[in-house]
Design a protein around this motif. Structure first.
Motif, PDB file in Angstrom:
ATOM      1  N   LEU A   1      23.399 -22.451 -18.867  1.00 21.26           N
ATOM      2  CA  LEU A   1      22.172 -22.370 -18.271  1.00 21.26           C
ATOM      3  C   LEU A   1      20.942 -23.078 -19.067  1.00 21.26           C
ATOM      4  CD1 LEU A   1      20.089 -21.455 -15.847  1.00 21.26           C
ATOM      5  CD2 LEU A   1      20.172 -19.435 -16.856  1.00 21.26           C
TER       6      LEU A   1
ATOM      7  N   TYR B   1      30.152 -24.702 -16.088  1.00 22.63           N
ATOM      8  CA  TYR B   1      29.830 -24.959 -14.655  1.00 22.63           C
ATOM      9  C   TYR B   1      30.913 -25.914 -14.101  1.00 22.63           C
ATOM     10  CZ  TYR B   1      25.245 -22.607 -15.148  1.00 22.63           C
ATOM     11  OH  TYR B   1      24.328 -21.736 -15.607  1.00 22.63           O
TER      12      TYR B   1
ATOM     13  N   LYS C   1      26.083 -23.454  -9.068  1.00 19.81           N
ATOM     14  CA  LYS C   1      25.450 -24.026 -10.415  1.00 19.81           C
ATOM     15  C   LYS C   1      25.973 -25.443 -10.849  1.00 19.81           C
ATOM     16  CE  LYS C   1      24.020 -19.404 -11.974  1.00 19.81           C
ATOM     17  NZ  LYS C   1      24.363 -18.264 -13.063  1.00 19.81           N
TER      18      LYS C   1
ATOM     19  N   THR D   1      24.105 -28.783 -11.413  1.00 21.27           N
ATOM     20  CA  THR D   1      24.082 -29.603 -12.637  1.00 21.27           C
ATOM     21  C   THR D   1      24.462 -30.804 -12.366  1.00 21.27           C
ATOM     22  OG1 THR D   1      24.448 -27.468 -13.668  1.00 21.27           O
ATOM     23  CG2 THR D   1      24.707 -29.365 -14.914  1.00 21.27           C
TER      24      THR D   1
END
Length: 116
Positions: free
Chosen positions: A55, A90, A98, A102
């Motif tokens: 993250l 991810y 996610k 990304t």
């Protein structure tokens, strides 16, 4: 390292606030966001905290994509490196939403790429 976890979390939130803050100097705010995310990543290693690190890498990539200071080509390369690092965690299988977000950020960085 566990003692540093609250500090890393605070640094991540601080980076988010700097990125979203609309008052003051935008360039300075982004520099502060980059510094906060980078500091948080000293705790959020892939081995110790993979999801939090991913993250933070994604957020760092966004900050580099929006960065005003420095060479534009280098900022894009830094963004690509950050998004790529996030995608090692991810994956589609484990974090599909996610991962897609990304991947989208990475695709945008590649479309803006000046080098290569």
């Amino acid at each position: 390292m566990k003692d540093s976890l609250p500090e890393a979390a605070a640094l991540g939130r601080l980076g988010n606030l700097y990125q979203q803050y609309r008052q003051g100097d935008r360039a300075s705010n982004l520099e502060e966001a980059i510094a906060s995310y980078t500091a948080a990543l000293s705790v959020y290693t892939r081995e110790a905290f993979p999801e939090k690190g991913a993250l933070t890498q994604n957020n760092l990539g966004v900050a580099y994509s929006n960065r005003i200071r420095g060479e534009k080509a280098e900022n894009i390369e830094m963004a690509i490196a950050s998004f790529t690092a996030a995608l090692t965690v991810y994956t589609r299988e484990v974090f599909p939403k996610k991962g897609v977000q990304t991947q989208n950020n990475l695709a945008t960085a590649y479309s803006d790429r000046i080098r290569g």
